[in-house]
Design a protein around this motif. Structure first.
Motif, PDB file in Angstrom:
ATOM      1  N   ARG A  28       0.831  -0.975   0.258  1.00  0.00           N
ATOM      2  CA  ARG A  28       0.165  -0.138  -0.046  1.00  0.00           C
ATOM      3  C   ARG A  28       0.997   1.298   0.140  1.00  0.00           C
ATOM      4  N   GLN A  29       0.930   2.218  -1.054  1.00  0.00           N
ATOM      5  CA  GLN A  29       1.316   3.540  -1.310  1.00  0.00           C
ATOM      6  C   GLN A  29       0.347   4.457  -0.609  1.00  0.00           C
ATOM      7  N   LEU A  30       1.030   5.310   0.458  1.00  0.00           N
ATOM      8  CA  LEU A  30       0.718   6.473   1.128  1.00  0.00           C
ATOM      9  C   LEU A  30      -0.353   7.599  -0.069  1.00  0.00           C
ATOM     10  N   THR A  31      -0.048   7.995  -0.819  1.00  0.00           N
ATOM     11  CA  THR A  31      -1.137   8.589  -1.726  1.00  0.00           C
ATOM     12  C   THR A  31      -2.154   7.390  -2.477  1.00  0.00           C
ATOM     13  N   GLU A  32      -2.351   5.886  -1.268  1.00  0.00           N
ATOM     14  CA  GLU A  32      -4.018   5.457  -1.766  1.00  0.00           C
ATOM     15  C   GLU A  32      -4.797   5.153  -0.911  1.00  0.00           C
ATOM     16  N   SER A  33      -5.722   5.356  -0.938  1.00  0.00           N
ATOM     17  CA  SER A  33      -6.821   4.650  -0.032  1.00  0.00           C
ATOM     18  C   SER A  33      -6.510   3.775   0.323  1.00  0.00           C
ATOM     19  N   ILE A  34      -7.004   3.078   2.026  1.00  0.00           N
ATOM     20  CA  ILE A  34      -6.887   1.679   1.745  1.00  0.00           C
ATOM     21  C   ILE A  34      -8.686   1.020   0.869  1.00  0.00           C
ATOM     22  N   PRO A  35      -9.087   1.227   0.635  1.00  0.00           N
ATOM     23  CA  PRO A  35     -10.765   0.819  -0.512  1.00  0.00           C
ATOM     24  C   PRO A  35     -10.133   0.592  -1.313  1.00  0.00           C
ATOM     25  N   ALA A  36      -8.923   1.757  -2.354  1.00  0.00           N
ATOM     26  CA  ALA A  36      -8.185   1.640  -3.111  1.00  0.00           C
ATOM     27  C   ALA A  36      -6.774   0.282  -3.200  1.00  0.00           C
TER      28      ALA A  36
END
Length: 268
Positions: A37-45
């Protein structure tokens, strides 16, 4: 209550809280890792991009990762030194066990029983030495292990991922990708230091709140990365327990903490 601002605190309180939030040095140790998971990525995404139930294994994609962005970077482990020193200590124990049991074979009476006691005492000393070496070499991370079935892995991983990203669980978490259908998946929830029993207990308590484990349910186990590095698995040749803790043990520890038996706990 005069206004919505009263619920959140006065201006001074709000400013102090905003300053604390701004001071967090958020980071992602897997910034260049496509399976994390990337910091720019939401958890749902993130969960939609890499659902463990249907994300197949391939080279470079054996695990899906998520980090606690509020956890400070850990010191780099001295793995080569730890492996070398650990292997030497295990070899010394194996040699002691062989010599002791061989010598006991030529004695009658209680010789075998005494040999077993001597070997058990040496094993405890070897384990203590290995833990001390792990601390000196900064190989101190460990993980609680969950094994959800394929039909539950997305739900379990979703709870773990959200809690990790919010900073309320462990330092890092990972889940196996799919190798074969119908196989239970391994989910690992990491803590920063296996020697910090209170933090190990805190993470288990949070997992209980998330309904990932229950005191009266099936046990789960905590294993240190130090033991993994040395190949200490179940049924190993040295007779060393593969797990540092069980959930039953730590739930008992939590119960004693709640009862205020602090001095007794620190001696255990």
């Amino acid at each position: 209550m005069d206004s919505d601002s009263d619920f959140y605190g006065d201006e001074e309180t709000v400013s102090a809280l905003e300053a604390r939030v701004a001071s967090f040095d958020v980071h992602n140790p897997y910034e260049t890792c496509p399976s994390a998971r990337q910091l720019t990525e939401s958890i749902p995404a993130f969960l939609a991009r890499l659902p463990p139930a249907t994300t197949d294994w391939r080279p470079g994609l054996d695990w899906i990762w998520i980090a606690n962005p509020f956890h400070p970077p850990a010191r780099a482990p001295l793995l080569a030194q730890f492996r070398k020193g650990g292997a030497e200590r295990l070899a010394l124990f194996a040699q002691f066990e062989k010599m002791t049991t061989t010598a006991a074979g030529g004695r009658g009476g209680g010789g075998a029983a005494k040999a077993q006691r001597d070997v058990a005492a040496e094993r405890r000393e070897a384990v203590a030495d290995l833990k001390a070496l792990a601390g000196a070499c900064h190989v101190v991370t460990g993980k609680w292990m969950l094994f959800p079935e394929p039909g539950q892995v997305n739900e379990v991983w979703g709870k773990v991922a959200r809690a990790t990203a919010e900073g309320g669980l462990g330092t890092v978490a990972k889940v196996e990708t799919r190798i074969e259908s119908g196989k239970a998946r391994l989910v690992c929830v990491y803590t920063r230091d296996f020697r910090d029993k209170e933090d190990v207990a805190r993470v288990l308590g949070r997992m209980r709140e998330l309904e990932l484990v229950r005191p009266e349910g099936r046990q789960i186990y905590y294993k240190s990365d130090a033991w993994t590095e040395l190949g200490i698995y179940g049924g190993n040749e040295w007779g060393i327990g593969a797990s540092m803790y069980s959930s039953n043990e730590i739930f008992g520890y939590i119960k004693m903490l709640a009862s205020g038996s602090h001095d007794m706990l620190r001696e255990s």
